[in-house]
Design a protein around this motif. Structure first.
Motif, PDB file in Angstrom:
ATOM      1  N   UNK A   8     -18.907 -44.792 -79.849  1.00 20.58           N
ATOM      2  CA  UNK A   8     -18.259 -44.853 -78.698  1.00 20.58           C
ATOM      3  C   UNK A   8     -18.024 -43.219 -77.885  1.00 20.58           C
ATOM      4  N   UNK A   9     -18.873 -42.421 -78.293  1.00 20.22           N
ATOM      5  CA  UNK A   9     -18.978 -41.020 -77.594  1.00 20.22           C
ATOM      6  C   UNK A   9     -19.141 -40.976 -76.173  1.00 20.22           C
ATOM      7  N   UNK A  10     -18.199 -40.513 -75.440  1.00 16.00           N
ATOM      8  CA  UNK A  10     -18.428 -40.705 -74.010  1.00 16.00           C
ATOM      9  C   UNK A  10     -19.447 -39.433 -73.437  1.00 16.00           C
ATOM     10  N   UNK A  45     -30.586 -40.353 -81.824  1.00 12.55           N
ATOM     11  CA  UNK A  45     -29.326 -39.785 -82.196  1.00 12.55           C
ATOM     12  C   UNK A  45     -28.360 -40.088 -80.877  1.00 12.55           C
ATOM     13  N   UNK A  46     -28.796 -40.248 -79.816  1.00 16.38           N
ATOM     14  CA  UNK A  46     -27.877 -40.691 -78.574  1.00 16.38           C
ATOM     15  C   UNK A  46     -27.381 -42.089 -78.869  1.00 16.38           C
ATOM     16  N   UNK A  47     -28.203 -42.886 -79.624  1.00 17.24           N
ATOM     17  CA  UNK A  47     -27.862 -44.298 -79.870  1.00 17.24           C
ATOM     18  C   UNK A  47     -26.567 -44.330 -81.030  1.00 17.24           C
ATOM     19  N   UNK A  49     -29.255 -62.203 -72.112  1.00 18.18           N
ATOM     20  CA  UNK A  49     -30.400 -62.986 -73.055  1.00 18.18           C
ATOM     21  C   UNK A  49     -31.737 -62.096 -72.821  1.00 18.18           C
ATOM     22  N   UNK A  50     -31.867 -61.667 -71.461  1.00 11.56           N
ATOM     23  CA  UNK A  50     -33.197 -61.080 -71.139  1.00 11.56           C
ATOM     24  C   UNK A  50     -33.532 -59.747 -71.710  1.00 11.56           C
ATOM     25  N   UNK A  51     -32.237 -58.988 -71.849  1.00  9.77           N
ATOM     26  CA  UNK A  51     -32.536 -57.737 -72.569  1.00  9.77           C
ATOM     27  C   UNK A  51     -32.699 -57.929 -74.072  1.00  9.77           C
ATOM     28  N   UNK A  52     -32.251 -58.963 -74.773  1.00 11.59           N
ATOM     29  CA  UNK A  52     -32.592 -59.116 -76.027  1.00 11.59           C
ATOM     30  C   UNK A  52     -34.042 -59.400 -76.275  1.00 11.59           C
ATOM     31  N   UNK A  53     -34.724 -59.560 -75.287  1.00  4.84           N
ATOM     32  CA  UNK A  53     -36.484 -59.925 -75.302  1.00  4.84           C
ATOM     33  C   UNK A  53     -37.024 -58.576 -75.762  1.00  4.84           C
ATOM     34  N   UNK A  54     -35.978 -57.340 -75.435  1.00  5.53           N
ATOM     35  CA  UNK A  54     -36.799 -56.001 -75.663  1.00  5.53           C
ATOM     36  C   UNK A  54     -36.677 -55.743 -77.072  1.00  5.53           C
ATOM     37  N   UNK A  61     -25.459 -52.292 -71.715  1.00 11.50           N
ATOM     38  CA  UNK A  61     -26.409 -51.294 -72.399  1.00 11.50           C
ATOM     39  C   UNK A  61     -25.370 -51.037 -73.607  1.00 11.50           C
ATOM     40  N   UNK A  62     -24.134 -50.241 -73.120  1.00 15.48           N
ATOM     41  CA  UNK A  62     -23.142 -49.709 -74.199  1.00 15.48           C
ATOM     42  C   UNK A  62     -22.605 -50.757 -75.098  1.00 15.48           C
ATOM     43  N   UNK A  63     -22.429 -51.880 -74.527  1.00 12.24           N
ATOM     44  CA  UNK A  63     -21.998 -53.188 -75.443  1.00 12.24           C
ATOM     45  C   UNK A  63     -22.826 -53.514 -76.431  1.00 12.24           C
ATOM     46  N   UNK A  64     -24.106 -53.694 -76.180  1.00 15.49           N
ATOM     47  CA  UNK A  64     -25.312 -54.010 -77.181  1.00 15.49           C
ATOM     48  C   UNK A  64     -25.465 -52.947 -78.064  1.00 15.49           C
ATOM     49  N   UNK A  65     -24.948 -51.658 -77.592  1.00 20.22           N
ATOM     50  CA  UNK A  65     -25.287 -50.438 -78.587  1.00 20.22           C
ATOM     51  C   UNK A  65     -23.989 -50.684 -79.706  1.00 20.22           C
ATOM     52  N   UNK A  66     -22.839 -50.710 -79.177  1.00 22.69           N
ATOM     53  CA  UNK A  66     -21.743 -50.878 -80.167  1.00 22.69           C
ATOM     54  C   UNK A  66     -21.973 -52.136 -81.164  1.00 22.69           C
ATOM     55  N   UNK A  67     -22.244 -53.155 -80.454  1.00 14.69           N
ATOM     56  CA  UNK A  67     -22.635 -54.425 -81.491  1.00 14.69           C
ATOM     57  C   UNK A  67     -23.671 -54.320 -82.329  1.00 14.69           C
TER      58      UNK A  67
END
Length: 181
Positions: free
Chosen positions: A13-15, A5-7, A107-112, A54-60
């Motif tokens: 873009x919920x602050x 739900x948070x994601x 790139x490393x975060x993509x491995x998760x 983290x926020x950028x990856x969620x929005x994308x």
């Protein structure tokens, strides 16, 4: 509120969702990052940068298939950012793998992010589920929430930190045996 739900809120873009995630994981990240002999000021800078990534990856939409917890993902990003900061400051950090290599934390975060958990992750999940309540508590506080041994001693009302160390050691041994069998 669940992580899913948070994601979803963060994707819109919920602050408030971002603030909730930031505050919930800040102290565990600081405790985790202190192991790497980096100043608290640098740790907080890295944490803020990790939150932005983290926020950028969620929005994308790149975290739609996240197979680990939000905290694990944030810590993964932050760990490599801490390494980069230490490397740029010409400090040797021995707790990082492959310390002479430069990391691209995006790139490393993509491995998760994976479609399905690998065989080891499945064995780890199964073994963890079979552990007793006390083992789950100690391991979760230490590895997932980033508590120190002293903080776990206080949180779970243990006699002293040696009891926690022994408990953690026994629990890890038990988990390893479950995974091997």
């Amino acid at each position: 509120m669940s992580e899913q739900q948070l994601l979803l809120l963060l994707k819109k873009s919920d602050k408030d969702a971002l603030k909730m995630i930031y505050l919930e994981h800040r102290n565990p990240f600081v405790n985790f990052a202190r192991k790497f002999n980096v100043s608290d000021e640098d740790i907080l800078d890295v944490y803020q940068d990790a939150i932005i990534v983290f926020q950028e990856k969620v929005i994308q939409g790149k975290l739609d298939n996240l197979t680990c917890s939000l905290q694990t993902f944030l810590f993964g990003i932050g760990k490599y950012m801490l390494f980069e900061k230490a490397r740029k400051n010409n400090k040797k950090v021995t707790d990082f793998p492959l310390e002479n290599e430069a990391y691209n934390y995006k790139e490393m975060s993509d491995s998760f992010i994976q479609e399905t958990p690998n065989e080891f992750q499945l064995l780890l999940q199964k073994g963890f589920a079979e552990l007793g309540k006390k083992c789950k508590e100690v391991l979760t506080l230490f590895y997932y929430r980033g508590f120190t041994i002293d903080e776990i001693t206080e949180e779970l009302n243990y006699k002293d930190k040696n009891v926690v160390k022994s408990q953690k050691s026994r629990c890890l041994k038990q988990l390893k045996e479950m995974i091997k069998s």
